[in-house]
Design an enzyme around this catalytic site. Structure first.
Site, PDB file in Angstrom:
ATOM      1  N   TYR A 205     -12.528  -5.128   6.388  1.00 17.96           N
ATOM      2  CA  TYR A 205     -11.357  -4.385   5.906  1.00 17.96           C
ATOM      3  C   TYR A 205     -10.947  -3.310   6.911  1.00 17.96           C
ATOM      4  O   TYR A 205      -9.758  -3.100   7.162  1.00 17.96           O
ATOM      5  CB  TYR A 205     -11.651  -3.755   4.533  1.00 17.96           C
ATOM      6  CG  TYR A 205     -10.407  -3.296   3.807  1.00 17.96           C
ATOM      7  CD1 TYR A 205      -9.772  -4.109   2.873  1.00 17.96           C
ATOM      8  CD2 TYR A 205      -9.842  -2.046   4.067  1.00 17.96           C
ATOM      9  CE1 TYR A 205      -8.620  -3.704   2.217  1.00 17.96           C
ATOM     10  CE2 TYR A 205      -8.690  -1.619   3.413  1.00 17.96           C
ATOM     11  CZ  TYR A 205      -8.081  -2.459   2.485  1.00 17.96           C
ATOM     12  OH  TYR A 205      -6.932  -2.056   1.841  1.00 17.96           O
TER      13      TYR A 205
ATOM     14  N   HIS B 189      -8.262   6.979   3.910  1.00 15.94           N
ATOM     15  CA  HIS B 189      -9.024   6.455   2.771  1.00 15.94           C
ATOM     16  C   HIS B 189     -10.394   6.003   3.262  1.00 15.94           C
ATOM     17  O   HIS B 189     -10.496   5.234   4.204  1.00 15.94           O
ATOM     18  CB  HIS B 189      -8.282   5.283   2.112  1.00 15.94           C
ATOM     19  CG  HIS B 189      -7.144   5.729   1.240  1.00 15.94           C
ATOM     20  ND1 HIS B 189      -6.615   4.965   0.239  1.00 15.94           N
ATOM     21  CD2 HIS B 189      -6.441   6.885   1.214  1.00 15.94           C
ATOM     22  CE1 HIS B 189      -5.637   5.619  -0.365  1.00 15.94           C
ATOM     23  NE2 HIS B 189      -5.511   6.788   0.224  1.00 15.94           N
TER      24      HIS B 189
ATOM     25  N   TYR C   7      -7.929  -2.800  -6.121  1.00 13.54           N
ATOM     26  CA  TYR C   7      -7.647  -4.237  -6.118  1.00 13.54           C
ATOM     27  C   TYR C   7      -8.270  -4.794  -7.394  1.00 13.54           C
ATOM     28  O   TYR C   7      -9.502  -4.820  -7.516  1.00 13.54           O
ATOM     29  CB  TYR C   7      -8.299  -4.919  -4.918  1.00 13.54           C
ATOM     30  CG  TYR C   7      -7.675  -4.599  -3.578  1.00 13.54           C
ATOM     31  CD1 TYR C   7      -7.998  -3.442  -2.882  1.00 13.54           C
ATOM     32  CD2 TYR C   7      -6.771  -5.489  -2.986  1.00 13.54           C
ATOM     33  CE1 TYR C   7      -7.441  -3.167  -1.636  1.00 13.54           C
ATOM     34  CE2 TYR C   7      -6.206  -5.215  -1.739  1.00 13.54           C
ATOM     35  CZ  TYR C   7      -6.546  -4.068  -1.075  1.00 13.54           C
ATOM     36  OH  TYR C   7      -5.998  -3.790   0.160  1.00 13.54           O
TER      37      TYR C   7
ATOM     38  N   PRO D  54      -1.143 -10.912   1.839  1.00 17.28           N
ATOM     39  CA  PRO D  54      -1.301  -9.462   2.011  1.00 17.28           C
ATOM     40  C   PRO D  54      -2.584  -8.863   1.439  1.00 17.28           C
ATOM     41  O   PRO D  54      -2.843  -7.679   1.631  1.00 17.28           O
ATOM     42  CB  PRO D  54      -0.070  -8.896   1.279  1.00 17.28           C
ATOM     43  CG  PRO D  54       0.306  -9.951   0.302  1.00 17.28           C
ATOM     44  CD  PRO D  54      -0.079 -11.252   0.900  1.00 17.28           C
TER      45      PRO D  54
ATOM     46  N   LYS E 211      -3.864  -7.244   6.477  1.00 19.75           N
ATOM     47  CA  LYS E 211      -4.122  -7.540   7.892  1.00 19.75           C
ATOM     48  C   LYS E 211      -2.870  -7.795   8.740  1.00 19.75           C
ATOM     49  O   LYS E 211      -2.953  -7.800   9.970  1.00 19.75           O
ATOM     50  CB  LYS E 211      -5.039  -8.784   8.007  1.00 19.75           C
ATOM     51  CG  LYS E 211      -6.439  -8.549   7.523  1.00 19.75           C
ATOM     52  CD  LYS E 211      -7.209  -7.665   8.485  1.00 19.75           C
ATOM     53  CE  LYS E 211      -8.477  -7.112   7.903  1.00 19.75           C
ATOM     54  NZ  LYS E 211      -8.622  -5.669   8.015  1.00 19.75           N
TER      55      LYS E 211
END
Ligand code: APR
Ligand code: PHB
Length: 403
Positions: free
Chosen positions: A387, A72, A203, A295, A299
């Protein structure tokens, strides 16, 4: 029985440690309370940072990730009906993440270790650490309930037994430093047989609460909903779950999330936790035994792997050069990265969840945080950098080379 390192726990941390040690000629024995089947079937998160993927590939356990993982190059952040994409490669000089479930990583590591003849004892009971402050520590356990106790003497013990394991308890029962935050909300996670909902993870923040659209395979998807931490799973019918998922991820384009049979659902509570005392005598804590992140930043697994990279390097220096310098700095080096991952996970959690206790003013700030984030190149770069994974800061120590 004697070995160099007794590893307690065959999760990502324990298996990766055993793998890296064996590549460096250091013996270890793993003691695990669950069966191999259970380990290989438990559903957990599934986003691997670039550094985690690189390490797995460089050390020979990345073949399936290469073929079956989904690369991704970004994520979508959504606030209300506004959805914006964060592009990782252009913001980080080429970094990506790979969506590949944790239990598949465990299958790959277990296969490699077992083919290599590793000593892994599954379904053991009553694992206890002893004499951790001496240079002859040892671990006792019973292979099956009621059987007589076995003893393994060693040089070091690695506590890779997660948040509820005995090693963290041993460290925290006397002087130690701990930090914790509990959240009022939890995540309801589902596995659903339907098509991929989005080309990249979504998200989403909605007034009803957060939602995450993730994936497992082209026909099996992983979705999450923010729920009350004490919510009862029985109150969440499949219909109610689909209604909320559709509502919270709607961007007003007339395209509805495609539903399908829900094959598993469960609620997990959320916590941020760090035990800064990651070494007591010759017992080291790594992974979830030392820290828990919510979550939202994906990580948990990645942090377990970076702890292990540091610990393995310290043990390598000790066994190859006779120096404990790097082992002595394990805690200091690991905590640098742990706190940064805590900061990021906390930031993502606060940004994306709906907290009924927030005042109208705080809610406005939250909304403004989102608008700033998606309109500022600098803010997007910061999110992408975190990220896809921050580097380990070795400081005076040399970065390890895997070839
Ligand atoms: N004796 C032996 N093994 C134990 C004991 C015990 N008393 N208690 C726990 N274990 C085992 C568990 O069964 C599990 O297999 O230790 C292992 C710990 O694994 P994880 O909890 O997965 O922790 P870790 O390896 O640090 O990986 C952290 O995994 O669970 C996710 O969200 C978490 O992504 C994070 C990552
Ligand atoms: C998952 O796919 O399970 C997942 C993805 C991203 C997260 C957490 C979980 O932040």
């Amino acid at each position: 029985m004697h070995t160099n390192v007794v590893i307690i726990g065959a999760g990502p941390a324990g298996l990766m440690l055993s793998h890296l040690l064996s590549q460096n000629g250091i013996d270890s024995i793993i003691l695990e309370k669950r069966s191999r089947k259970e380990i290989e079937e438990t559903v957990r998160a599934g986003v691997l940072e670039q550094g985690t993927v690189d390490l797995l590939k460089e050390t020979g356990v990345g073949t399936r990730i290469e073929h079956e993982g989904f690369e991704h190059e970004g994520i979508y952040l959504q606030f209300g009906q506004k959805r914006e994409r964060i592009d990782f490669p252009s913001l980080t000089g080429g970094k990506k993440v790979v969506v590949y479930p944790q239990h598949e990583v465990l299958k790959d590591l277990l296969k490699a270790r077992i083919e290599d003849g590793a000593a892994i004892h599954f379904e053991v009971n009553e694992v206890k650490t002893h004499a951790i402050h001496s240079n002859k520590p040892y671990v006792t356990y019973t292979p099956v309930k009621g059987a007589s106790e076995e003893t393994i003497t060693c040089d070091y013990i690695a506590g890779c037994d997660g948040f509820h394991g005995p090693c963290r308890e041993t460290v925290t029962e006397s002087d130690c430093s701990e930090y914790e935050k509990l959240y009022d909300y939890g995540w309801l996670g589902v596995l659903a047989e339907t098509e991929v909902a989005s080309d990249e993870l979504v998200y989403a923040n909605h007034e009803n609460g957060f939602a995450l659209l993730s994936t497992r395979t082209p026909t099996l998807q992983r979705f999450y909903l923010q729920v009350d931490r004490k919510d009862d799973i029985n109150l969440w019918s499949d219909d109610r779950i689909w209604t909320e998922l559709k509502k919270r991820s709607d961007i007003g384009d007339g395209k509805e999330l495609k539903d399908g049979p829900i094959v598993s659902k469960n609620i997990v509570s959320m916590r941020s936790y760090v035990c800064e005392t990651m070494r007591k005598g010759n017992l080291f804590l790594a992974g979830d035994a030392a820290h828990i992140v919510p979550p939202t930043g994906a990580k948990g697994l990645n942090l377990a792997i970076s702890d292990i990279q540091i610990l393995a390097e310290g043990l390598k220096e000790r066994y190859h050069n006779g120096s404990e310098n790097l082992l002595d700095r394990y805690e200091e080096i690991a905590l640098q990265r742990i706190w940064k991952a805590q900061r990021f996970s906390s930031f993502m959690t606060t940004l994306l969840h709906t907290d009924v206790k927030k005042t109208k003013f705080e809610r406005k700030i939250q909304e403004s945080e989102f608008h700033y984030l998606v309109s500022s190149e600098a803010a997007k770069r910061s999110l992408a950098e975190n990220y896809t994974g921050l580097p380990i800061e070795w400081g005076r120590a040399l970065a390890p080379q895997y070839s």
